[in-house]
Design an enzyme around this catalytic site. Sequence first.
Site, PDB file in Angstrom:
ATOM      1  N   ARG A   8       0.834  -1.202   0.000  1.00 37.61           N
ATOM      2  CA  ARG A   8       0.000   0.000   0.000  1.00 37.61           C
ATOM      3  C   ARG A   8       0.871   1.254   0.000  1.00 37.61           C
ATOM      4  NH1 ARG A   8      -4.541   0.109   4.510  1.00 37.61           N
ATOM      5  NH2 ARG A   8      -2.763   0.679   5.813  1.00 37.61           N
TER       6      ARG A   8
ATOM      7  N   GLU B 114     -16.313   6.456   3.983  1.00 36.21           N
ATOM      8  CA  GLU B 114     -15.713   5.931   5.216  1.00 36.21           C
ATOM      9  C   GLU B 114     -15.663   7.043   6.250  1.00 36.21           C
ATOM     10  OE1 GLU B 114     -11.496   4.999   5.162  1.00 36.21           O
ATOM     11  OE2 GLU B 114     -11.250   5.928   3.219  1.00 36.21           O
TER      12      GLU B 114
ATOM     13  N   LYS C 276      -2.647   6.498   1.435  1.00 39.06           N
ATOM     14  CA  LYS C 276      -2.460   6.904   2.836  1.00 39.06           C
ATOM     15  C   LYS C 276      -1.517   8.106   2.886  1.00 39.06           C
ATOM     16  CE  LYS C 276      -2.742   4.413   7.161  1.00 39.06           C
ATOM     17  NZ  LYS C 276      -4.200   4.396   7.396  1.00 39.06           N
TER      18      LYS C 276
HETATM   19  C1  LIG Z   1      -5.300   3.617   7.635  1.00 35.23           C
HETATM   20  C2  LIG Z   1      -6.706   3.917   7.252  1.00 35.23           C
HETATM   21  C3  LIG Z   1      -7.737   2.979   7.401  1.00 35.23           C
HETATM   22  C4  LIG Z   1      -7.550   1.638   8.064  1.00 35.23           C
HETATM   23  O1  LIG Z   1      -6.677   0.808   7.384  1.00 35.23           O
HETATM   24  P1  LIG Z   1      -6.019  -0.455   8.092  1.00 35.23           P
HETATM   25  O2  LIG Z   1      -5.077  -0.971   7.068  1.00 35.23           O
HETATM   26  O3  LIG Z   1      -7.104  -1.417   8.383  1.00 35.23           O
HETATM   27  O4  LIG Z   1      -5.366   0.032   9.339  1.00 35.23           O
HETATM   28  C5  LIG Z   1      -9.002   3.320   6.951  1.00 35.23           C
HETATM   29  N1  LIG Z   1      -9.253   4.535   6.404  1.00 35.23           N
HETATM   30  C6  LIG Z   1      -8.289   5.461   6.264  1.00 35.23           C
HETATM   31  C7  LIG Z   1      -8.640   6.778   5.672  1.00 35.23           C
HETATM   32  C8  LIG Z   1      -6.984   5.193   6.688  1.00 35.23           C
HETATM   33  O5  LIG Z   1      -6.047   6.126   6.541  1.00 35.23           O
END
Ligand SMILES: *Cc1c(COP(=O)(O)O)cnc(C)c1O
Length: 340
Positions: free
Chosen positions: A82, A220, A184
Amino acid sequence: MEKKDIDWSGLGFGYVKTDKRYVSNFKNGAWDDGGLTEDADIVMNECAGVLQYAQTCFEGLKAYTTEDGRTVCFRPDLNAARMYDTAQRLEMPPFPKERFVEAVKQVVKANEAWVPPYGSGATLYLRPYMFGINPVIGVKPAEDYQFRIFATPVGPYFKGGAKPLTLCVSDFDRAAPHGTGHIKAGLNYAMSLHPIVEAHKAGFAENMYLDAATRTKVEETGGANFIFVTKDNKVVTPKSSSILPSITRRSLMYVAKEYLGLEAEEREVHFDEVKDFAECGLCGTAAVISPVGKIVDHGKEICFPSGMDEMGPVTKKLYDTLTGIQMGRLDAPEGWIVEI
Ligand SMILES: *Cc1c(COP(=O)(O)O)cnc(C)c1O
């Protein structure tokens, strides 16, 4: 390995300086060999790319002790992949995936005294990140970068049981349709700070963001993906190109199908149908799943039948199964648990 003398279960989610961290520098078109350092401070030029144009991204994962006393990480290869994708979208040089996993292992090993014991509910949170470090004033990608991973022990997410959260439907947008919602990047968080402060002031735990283009579909929260459970026990998660692909959510969908024999589908979820779901949860590395009891849309309340006292039954099964796999109480799929 002698553990640090810490009240593990009393720890919150905050930064604690640990012994060693990993650093690698990208200069003259290549990553150097990298290695561990005790120096927790970063010195950079006043005009560093990250400070001017926010060229930075990160990951988050955990190391912890399993029931049989092994120190492990959960699916670090997916964090590596990722971050690779994120770096490409931000015009940063991706950090090689095998080296990412190797660096994670080095950091955990060097801070093994900080890995909380099994049963404490605490974990060692790992924060890989990368940023442009050379002076950049004309708008363009930096030339030099630094990749780092530090570790900090964090307490149990739920102290005294997982209480369902109340969310509000936000008037702000988290991500544009063809923007950066799927990576991210620190910038996604910078712009979510005002909405979350406002939501907290109004008494809500989190914001539910809808798709920015039509405001009709569920995306989300600021940092966690949604899972819903239908009244006939089907697990549903929203599909959108502007959602961050949560590793926890992807793991839960697998667990639903392969361990619990449930139907699980990733599809567009219209906000209109949220009222018809039986259960709702937020998933991410920090909490695995936080149950949601209520969503408030401009004064109109959606109350899930699972209520405000405990996790819904399917959510609980998902939670118990995934944490069981993580903690070594249940057999894990190939490659999910990486031993340090
Ligand atoms: C990091 C993150 C998540 C959760 O991801 P995981 O890999 O399960 O920790 C969900 N939404 C956003 C916007 C994130 O930055």
